[in-house]
Design a protein around this motif. Structure first.
Motif: not given
Length: 172
Positions: A12-23, A82-95, A29-31
């Protein structure tokens, strides 16, 4: 890929959503992360597989993350949706980025070098200038028709004819 942390970053422009998934596929985390803190956060991570949507700024971030030893892949947005679960928002997009990136059939976008981006920018600017020039030539030709002066198509013909057009207008 099975041994690396998987990171999905929704840019994004100012704040990014970072999702970390283990192997193993467990959500670590999704922050949200401020722009100024993203490099520091990624630099602290062991070599990981990072997925981002191919958008403005993605190539620059990809080059920076690669320089830190991470493997970076850019995904076209239409393959992530197609892999987004639920509504469009930053946490769902990162996941969705982490999930789409792990699929073997999802194509990736090549990361551009600075030189490739420079050349692309020059082509885009030139294309816009040509379109603008064409529009102005058409407008001038249309205005001159209103005064009974018909000029064939083409900017070269207009340039060639313009001095005579103004001389004819002065002499009436």
């Amino acid at each position: 890929m099975a041994q690396q942390m998987i990171i999905g970053i929704d840019l994004a422009k100012h704040v990014f959503q970072v999702c970390m998934v283990t192997p193993q596929g467990t959500l670590k985390t999704n922050t949200t992360v401020a722009r100024g803190k993203l490099l520091t956060l990624i630099a602290r991570q062991p070599p990981a597989l990072i997925f981002m949507e191919a958008c403005g700024g993605a190539h620059d971030w990809a080059r920076r993350f690669r320089a830190m030893g991470h493997e970076v892949r850019l995904l076209a947005p239409q393959y992530v949706t197609p892999f987004r679960r639920g509504q469009k928002n930053d946490p769902n997009d990162a996941l969705a980025l982490t999930e789409a990136g792990q699929r073997p059939h999802i194509p990736t976008v090549p990361i551009q070098t600075v030189e490739q981006q420079d050349l692309q920018a020059l082509h885009r600017v030139r294309e816009r200038l040509v379109k603008h020039r064409t529009a102005v030539v058409h407008q001038v030709r249309g205005l001159l028709v209103e005064y009974g002066m018909v000029i064939p198509q083409g900017s070269a013909r207009l340039r060639k004819r313009l001095p005579r057009v103004f001389a004819e207008a002065d002499h009436g």
